[in-house]
Motif scaffolding. Structure first.
Motif, PDB file in Angstrom:
ATOM      1  N   ILE A  58       2.651  -2.671   4.493  1.00 27.75           N
ATOM      2  CA  ILE A  58       1.592  -1.746   4.107  1.00 27.75           C
ATOM      3  C   ILE A  58       0.910  -2.216   2.823  1.00 27.75           C
ATOM      4  O   ILE A  58      -0.317  -2.220   2.708  1.00 27.75           O
ATOM      5  CB  ILE A  58       2.150  -0.318   3.933  1.00 27.75           C
ATOM      6  N   GLU A  62      -3.465  -3.371   0.235  1.00 28.42           N
ATOM      7  CA  GLU A  62      -3.974  -2.577  -0.875  1.00 28.42           C
ATOM      8  C   GLU A  62      -4.014  -3.420  -2.143  1.00 28.42           C
ATOM      9  O   GLU A  62      -3.364  -4.468  -2.245  1.00 28.42           O
ATOM     10  CB  GLU A  62      -3.118  -1.325  -1.087  1.00 28.42           C
ATOM     11  N   ASP A  73      -3.885   3.299   2.823  1.00 29.17           N
ATOM     12  CA  ASP A  73      -4.281   4.360   3.753  1.00 29.17           C
ATOM     13  C   ASP A  73      -5.638   4.960   3.398  1.00 29.17           C
ATOM     14  O   ASP A  73      -5.978   6.053   3.864  1.00 29.17           O
ATOM     15  CB  ASP A  73      -3.223   5.453   3.823  1.00 29.17           C
ATOM     16  N   SER A 104       8.578   4.491   4.567  1.00 29.53           N
ATOM     17  CA  SER A 104       7.123   4.266   4.592  1.00 29.53           C
ATOM     18  C   SER A 104       6.526   4.357   5.985  1.00 29.53           C
ATOM     19  O   SER A 104       5.312   4.188   6.157  1.00 29.53           O
ATOM     20  CB  SER A 104       6.798   2.886   3.995  1.00 29.53           C
ATOM     21  N   LYS A 107       3.395   6.733   6.739  1.00 33.75           N
ATOM     22  CA  LYS A 107       2.113   6.200   6.279  1.00 33.75           C
ATOM     23  C   LYS A 107       1.589   5.149   7.247  1.00 33.75           C
ATOM     24  O   LYS A 107       0.391   5.114   7.560  1.00 33.75           O
ATOM     25  CB  LYS A 107       2.242   5.590   4.878  1.00 33.75           C
ATOM     26  N   TYR A 110       0.202   6.819  10.293  1.00 29.99           N
ATOM     27  CA  TYR A 110      -1.097   7.431   9.988  1.00 29.99           C
ATOM     28  C   TYR A 110      -2.203   6.381  10.001  1.00 29.99           C
ATOM     29  O   TYR A 110      -3.282   6.591  10.594  1.00 29.99           O
ATOM     30  CB  TYR A 110      -1.062   8.118   8.624  1.00 29.99           C
ATOM     31  N   ILE A 111      -1.956   5.230   9.366  1.00 34.15           N
ATOM     32  CA  ILE A 111      -2.943   4.149   9.326  1.00 34.15           C
ATOM     33  C   ILE A 111      -3.315   3.716  10.743  1.00 34.15           C
ATOM     34  O   ILE A 111      -4.492   3.580  11.088  1.00 34.15           O
ATOM     35  CB  ILE A 111      -2.405   2.958   8.516  1.00 34.15           C
TER      36      ILE A 111
END
Length: 293
Positions: A58, A62, A73, A104, A107, A110-111
């Motif tokens: 993840i 970022e 996200d 995690s 998340k 959701y992504i």
């Protein structure tokens, strides 16, 4: 014992490779197969290694963009995944499938769900960017005023232009409405928007509203600046030009024009336009007060 140690070392090596950020490793042609082989041996992974793989995967998406931190996200990151990182999405989906219950993992799920939602929108767009206008306007400022009236004031021209929805549907460029505010692609869409003559025939009032949000959602080509880096006007009110007087024939029942939220500089109407509305008996109001032409 040695074989088990080798498997754990492979897990750690994989995590370190992803965390290195030397390149988007997920986009390498052979990485998906490497990841699949590694995840087939999850029984030999420690709980820490399982959690770390999801977290580091993840975090790969970022980081800082100038002065702004882009979260994995965030909308712009997820939108970018739909346009540029097909192999990465495939790798993330495999990790989510194999490791659904790590700290995690919610998340990551959701992504991926947002990626699929935006892809669905791109497959079934509500905005037709290839349309050809059946009614041709001579003046872009006048056309935008008409669009604003029919779309946002009278609520008869659909679909309404929403920059966030338009951005999600756009596959030709990466649009970041929260940061840039306006979009060139949106300006081109509205310039080519087909406005049925039947809707124009119904208009009896036109508001020229300098503060309308429509103007701040789009960028249009400049008719003054020709330098490559200054090709477009930033999102702001598009004034009525000289040729707008020719477009009045498109609105046969127009009786009133109302100027709102304007400064003197913004709403100085061309003399040819003022003469044309006077000849047609169209009344001009400024901030609610009748103006003598």
């Amino acid at each position: 014992m040695f074989f088990e140690f080798f498997k754990k070392s492979s897990a750690k090596s994989l995590i370190e490779k992803i965390a290195s950020r030397e390149s988007i490793v997920f986009e390498k042609a052979d990485f998906y197969q490497e990841l699949k082989i590694a995840l087939d041996s999850l029984d030999n992974w420690s709980a820490e290694e399982r959690a770390d793989l999801v977290a580091v995967s993840i975090s790969l998406f970022e980081g800082m963009d100038g002065w702004e931190f882009i979260a994995a996200d965030s909308w712009i990151n997820i939108y970018g995944l739909t346009l540029r990182y097909e192999k990465s999405v495939k790798c993330l989906a495999l990790i989510a499938e194999k490791l659904p219950n790590e700290p995690s993992s919610p998340k990551l799920h959701y992504i991926l769900s947002e990626v699929e939602r935006i892809k669905q929108r791109q497959r079934n767009p509500i905005y037709n960017v290839d349309q050809k206008p059946s009614v041709i306007f001579n003046d872009v400022g006048f056309k935008f005023a008409v669009i604003n009236q029919l779309m946002y004031k009278d609520n008869v021209l659909r679909p309404k232009f929403d920059v966030d929805t338009f951005a999600e549907e756009c596959t030709t460029e990466l649009i970041y409405p929260l940061f840039y505010g306006a979009t060139i692609a949106g300006g081109e869409y509205l310039q080519n928007l087909d406005i049925p003559q039947c809707l124009l025939n119904q208009m009896y009032k036109l508001e020229l509203d300098c503060g309308a949000s429509l103007y701040y959602k789009v960028i249009i080509p400049s008719d003054i600046l020709s330098f490559a880096f200054m090709k477009y006007k930033t999102g702001k009110y598009i004034p009525i030009g000289e040729e707008a007087s020719l477009d009045l024939d498109l609105l046969p029942k127009l009786k009133e024009i109302h100027i709102r939220n304007s400064t003197q500089e913004e709403m100085t109407l061309p003399e040819s336009f003022l003469q044309a509305i006077k000849e047609r008996g169209i009344k001009l109001y400024k901030e609610g007060n009748l103006v003598s032409i």
